[in-house]
Write a protein that holds these residues in place. Structure first.
Motif, PDB file in Angstrom:
ATOM      1  N   HIS A 140     -99.719  39.338 -86.276  1.00 30.27           N
ATOM      2  CA  HIS A 140     -98.406  38.779 -85.963  1.00 30.27           C
ATOM      3  C   HIS A 140     -97.481  38.995 -87.142  1.00 30.27           C
ATOM      4  O   HIS A 140     -97.884  39.509 -88.185  1.00 30.27           O
ATOM      5  CB  HIS A 140     -98.480  37.313 -85.539  1.00 30.27           C
ATOM      6  N   ASP A 155     -95.787  37.184 -89.333  1.00 32.25           N
ATOM      7  CA  ASP A 155     -95.573  36.331 -90.509  1.00 32.25           C
ATOM      8  C   ASP A 155     -95.843  37.106 -91.804  1.00 32.25           C
ATOM      9  O   ASP A 155     -96.694  37.985 -91.871  1.00 32.25           O
ATOM     10  CB  ASP A 155     -96.467  35.098 -90.452  1.00 32.25           C
ATOM     11  N   HIS A 209     -99.109  38.152 -93.408  1.00 39.41           N
ATOM     12  CA  HIS A 209     -99.895  39.154 -92.685  1.00 39.41           C
ATOM     13  C   HIS A 209     -99.265  40.542 -92.784  1.00 39.41           C
ATOM     14  O   HIS A 209     -99.886  41.534 -92.408  1.00 39.41           O
ATOM     15  CB  HIS A 209    -100.028  38.761 -91.208  1.00 39.41           C
ATOM     16  N   ASP A 246     -99.032  30.545 -84.621  1.00 42.80           N
ATOM     17  CA  ASP A 246     -97.703  30.076 -84.999  1.00 42.80           C
ATOM     18  C   ASP A 246     -96.623  31.119 -84.767  1.00 42.80           C
ATOM     19  O   ASP A 246     -95.493  30.952 -85.201  1.00 42.80           O
ATOM     20  CB  ASP A 246     -97.673  29.580 -86.449  1.00 42.80           C
ATOM     21  N   ASP A 255    -104.374  33.198 -87.373  1.00 41.31           N
ATOM     22  CA  ASP A 255    -104.201  31.894 -88.012  1.00 41.31           C
ATOM     23  C   ASP A 255    -105.150  30.820 -87.460  1.00 41.31           C
ATOM     24  O   ASP A 255    -105.156  29.682 -87.969  1.00 41.31           O
ATOM     25  CB  ASP A 255    -102.761  31.400 -87.836  1.00 41.31           C
TER      26      ASP A 255
HETATM   27 FE   LIG Z   1     -98.745  32.731 -88.981  1.00 41.23          FE
END
Ligand SMILES: [Fe+2]
Ligand SMILES: [Fe+2]
Length: 275
Positions: A81, A83, A86, A148, A167
């Motif tokens: 994802h 974020d 990552h 998230d 996550d």
């Molecule tokens: Fe995340």
């Protein structure tokens, strides 16, 4: 997050056949607990990287990855994802790995915007429920139970049964650790509950029957080992326990998120004279 020059280095560790965790963490020495910041290398017919860590650790991250696989041999870079923890070393990794294809999806492209510097001709879009072939194995993109970002897909390796949980299954560490085995079972359960409620505040609002089916969907893949960005490796009997625990977190009471007093303590620790 700030860099910590005294951070304990942890060399890559094997979690399944051909499958290695790249370790990093933050909070050591300056916060009550440490947060793992792992990523993954899967060696095989078509070597695959999963998530890319944070910029603070870029040189060590790239050195760790390239100690396991030559950059020219990397075929796939899967981002779970969008974020920053990552994706922060994505451009550096793709620049160094000329034969790699970036596995994202439409929404990662949209959400990363101009921070996605990898050109479109190097992309492959794989969404939740879809798969891609990597020569000697098929990777299945399966959304983990807790997440998230709406872009999130975990990655299940059909050859080893390993599942990258992004996550999900996150837990804090008191000591640097490659697996959850040294972590006290009670601390592990309470720490996972706390992190899951922090990561996904909507977790407590869920229709429990629907949530259980989301857990079933992952567990029924036949998962033999788990790791994620924010959990050390989960192997053996702890796999079943991890699935049991994640089913119950919505009803647990967890500590409030760190507030100003924690920031004050962190700042005091950073400014304390060296012993
Ligand atoms: Fe995340
Ligand atoms: Fe994360």
């Amino acid at each position: 997050m700030f860099a910590n020059p005294t951070k304990t280095y942890q060399a890559p560790t094997q979690i399944a056949e051909d499958t290695f965790l790249i370790h990093d963490h933050n909070g050591e020495g300056v916060a009550p607990v440490m947060v793992p910041l792992n990523s993954l290398v899967i060696r095989g017919a078509e070597p695959t990287i999963v998530d890319t860590g944070v910029a603070d650790n870029r040189d060590q991250y790239l050195a760790d990855v390239f100690s396991l696989v030559d950059p020219e041999d990397i075929r796939w870079v899967f981002i779970s994802h969008d974020d920053i923890d990552h994706t922060d070393n994505l451009t550096a990794l793709m620049d160094a790995a000329p034969n790699a294809t970036l596995v994202i999806n439409w929404f990662i492209m949209e959400r990363m915007g101009s921070t996605l510097e990898v050109p479109p001709f190097r992309w492959k879009w794989v969404s939740d429920g879809e798969s891609f072939d990597a020569g000697d194995r098929t990777f299945h993109a399966v959304r983990p139970p807790v997440f998230d970002s709406p872009t999130t897909r975990g990655l299940y390796d059909s050859k080893t049964g390993f599942y990258w949980a992004s996550d999900s299954f996150a837990c804090p560490m008191l000591e640097v650790s490659a697996t959850v085995d040294p972590i006290d079972p009670g601390f592990w359960r309470e720490g996972m509950a706390m992190f899951h409620q922090y990561v996904s505040p909507w977790y407590a609002m869920l229709d429990d029957a629907k949530f259980q089916r989301a857990v079933d969907r992952v567990e029924n893949l036949g998962v033999t080992a788990i790791a994620g960005c924010h959990t050390p490796g989960i192997q053996g009997g702890r796999v079943a326990t991890a699935f049991e625990q994640i089913r119950t977190f919505a009803s647990m009471t967890v500590p409030a998120e760190p507030g100003q007093e924690v920031l004050d303590a962190m700042l005091a620790g950073m400014m304390a004279p060296a012993a």
